[in-house]
Design an enzyme around this catalytic site. Structure first.
Site, PDB file in Angstrom:
ATOM      1  CE  LYS A  21      -3.965   1.969   2.514  1.00 33.17           C
ATOM      2  NZ  LYS A  21      -4.848   1.873   3.688  1.00 33.17           N
ATOM      3  CB  SER A  26      -8.202   3.821   2.537  1.00 31.24           C
ATOM      4  OG  SER A  26      -7.384   3.175   3.504  1.00 31.24           O
ATOM      5  CB  SER A  81      -8.735   1.023   5.453  1.00 29.88           C
ATOM      6  OG  SER A  81      -9.402   2.227   5.198  1.00 29.88           O
TER       7      SER A  81
HETATM    8  N1  GLN Z   1     -13.484   4.457   5.714  1.00 27.36           N
HETATM    9  C1  GLN Z   1     -12.939   4.943   6.944  1.00 27.36           C
HETATM   10  C2  GLN Z   1     -12.546   6.387   6.805  1.00 27.36           C
HETATM   11  O1  GLN Z   1     -12.771   6.928   5.789  1.00 27.36           O
HETATM   12  C3  GLN Z   1     -11.796   4.091   7.372  1.00 27.36           C
HETATM   13  C4  GLN Z   1     -10.538   4.352   6.668  1.00 27.36           C
HETATM   14  C5  GLN Z   1      -9.420   3.533   7.146  1.00 27.36           C
HETATM   15  O2  GLN Z   1      -9.602   2.521   7.829  1.00 27.36           O
HETATM   16  N2  GLN Z   1      -8.228   3.965   6.822  1.00 27.36           N
HETATM   17  O3  GLN Z   1     -12.033   6.980   7.695  1.00 27.36           O
END
Ligand code: GLN
Length: 490
Positions: free
Chosen positions: A79, A159, A183
């Protein structure tokens, strides 16, 4: 023989050990798949030469009888939130244009130490803020899955969307992800793969671009529970460079996987049966309960009474921490700089041009809830409720060993279906954020398809530092679900 890029980590390790193929060949197969499916936009940076050099070095180690790592010769996608020495690291943001870290994150360094091979850096929502990969400066990632008889491009979740697509589209055997509110688990569920968020403190955060430091954790995204166990073992461990990484013994996760669930007490939280929960998701959840019961687990209804506050609490705490963490991007030290008439002018112009809309929204929410006058009303109160959410789990874990829930409230959706509605997007995390707020380990395992042929996941949540139980219950679901479906054409 199966095409090499379709192998699991366990299968590839076996083939490599038997000298059926080399890491070079395995890596070439992945690189070819990446090239063929560039339209999915999974990678921000491909590191072909480095990948081939790492693979050859692994082959030499194997051929010359040198000590081998637990991930020896396995090609991975990383990532783009993990700093990789000398390799562009953008966090999905324009503001990190041209940022080539001079150091390697501990987690990726651990993987290389175990012999893994880096294929490249994968796309993600900007600074890991999002649930669709739609906030990336480098453009959205497509999910390789499509609805039956419908060609709409679907999101891979976020994400860690690039990670999820790279693994499900057979470009990489596995990928690293990070999970602040879901995410890893949500994109894993959307793409039919396994994703594990370890206990907070299990993996070092050193060298990972920070989003919300008290919630962020790195974890593996793989095509089987066994692979997840192998990779977690390689990523995890105490790191003196991260004071929140915990010095506890590292179990042999792989050994735990086949332990079965006989006698295991599985909690089913009634608060997760939301009004309007899709009947398909509810049915899959019931099916998961039945599978575990049939394998000898004892099922108990439990209560996690503060669940309804988890999303609002998360969307106060995560932006608060983000607004502070992102203060460092000022046009001086990293990446982009937009010249201005004064220093303040330069800061403002750089941040306005460098951050996308969602990141700006989070910085503003975060700054607001931390500001004098609002701190007590929002941030402090959110911290208090966070403690109650943890207490709910601590109480529940007196009666049960693991908790079973759905991973997401829906299957993958089309990008344009939710993108302009931040609140609808935030609702994606309803089943996952509690786990981050409580710092617990959670896994998403593909458990079935919805009536449009899209994958759905079930989540298992465990006690802190009890990834073993999460993995073994996850394996039981995996075995019972026998999920063999693949995206068409992959
Ligand atoms: N979807 C969540 C957010 O937008 C979680 C993102 C994540 O776990 N990095 O904050």
């Amino acid at each position: 023989m199966t095409e090499l890029n379709h192998l699991t980590i366990a299968g590839a390790l076996e083939g490599l050990a038997k000298k059926e193929f080399t890491s070079f060949e395995l890596t070439m197969a992945c690189l070819a798949q990446m090239e063929q499916h560039r339209d999915l936009n999974a990678f921000i940076t491909e590191t072909k030469e480095r990948a081939l050099a790492m693979a050859m070095a692994s082959d030499v180690r194997r051929a010359s009888g040198q000590p081998l790592g637990s991930m020896e010769g396995i090609p991975l996608a990383i990532k783009d939130l993990f700093c990789t020495e000398g390799v562009l690291t953008t966090a999905g943001s324009h503001i990190l244009d041209g940022f080539h870290p001079t150091y390697e994150s501990t987690v990726s360094a651990n993987l290389w130490k175990q012999g893994a091979v880096m294929l490249g850096k994968v796309n993600m929502d900007e600074f890991a803020m999002g649930s669709s990969n739609g906030t990336s400066y480098h453009g959205p990632v497509a999910n390789p899955w499509r609805r039956k008889g419908d060609n709409t491009r679907l999101v891979p979740g976020g994400s860690s969307g690039g990670s999820a697509t790279a693994v499900s589209a057979r470009m990489a055997l596995a990928a690293t992800g990070t999970d602040t509110g879901g995410s890893i688990r949500q994109p894993a569920a959307f793409t039919g793969i396994v994703g594990l968020k370890p206990t907070y403190g299990r993996c070092s955060r050193w060298g990972i671009v920070a989003f919300a430091s008290s919630l962020d954790q790195a974890g593996p995204m793989c095509r089987s529970v066994e692979d997840t166990a192998i990779m977690l073992g390689a990523m995890a461990g105490h790191d003196p460079k991260d004071s929140t990484s915990v010095d506890v013994p590292l179990p042999d996760f792989r050994k735990a996987v086949e332990g079965g669930v006989k006698g295991l007490r599985v909690g089913v939280p009634k608060e997760y049966r939301l009004d309007g929960l899709s009947p398909e998701i509810a049915k899959l959840w019931d099916q998961g309960v039945a599978w575990l019961k049939a394998e000898g687990a004892e099922i108990k209804e439990i209560t996690l009474p503060h669940t309804k506050y988890a999303l609002p609490v998360y969307y106060i705490i995560a932006p608060a921490e983000a607004s502070s963490n992102l203060a460092r991007y000022d046009g001086v030290r990293f990446g982009l700089r937009v010249p201005g008439e004064s220093l303040d002018d330069m800061y403002e112009l750089t941040r306005a041009a460098g951050f996308g809309k969602e990141v700006r929204r989070r910085v503003m929410i975060g700054t607001y809830v931390l500001s004098a006058g609002y701190y007590d009303a929002y941030y402090l109160r959110a911290q208090r409720i966070r403690a109650l959410i943890l207490k709910d789990f601590t109480d529940a874990f007196k009666d049960v060993d693991v908790v079973l829930t759905p991973s997401t409230p829906s299957a993958a959706f089309g990008l344009e279906e939710k993108f302009d509605d931040p609140v609808a997007m935030y609702l994606n995390d309803v089943f996952t954020v509690t786990v981050n707020l409580a710092g617990l380990p959670g896994i998403s395992v593909p458990a079935g398809l919805d009536n449009r042929g899209l994958p759905l996941g079930l989540q298992l949540i465990g006690r802190a530092f009890d990834e073993d139980t999460v993995l073994r219950a996850g394996r039981a679901i995996e075995r019972a679900a026998n999920f063999t479906a693949k995206p068409e054409g992959f």
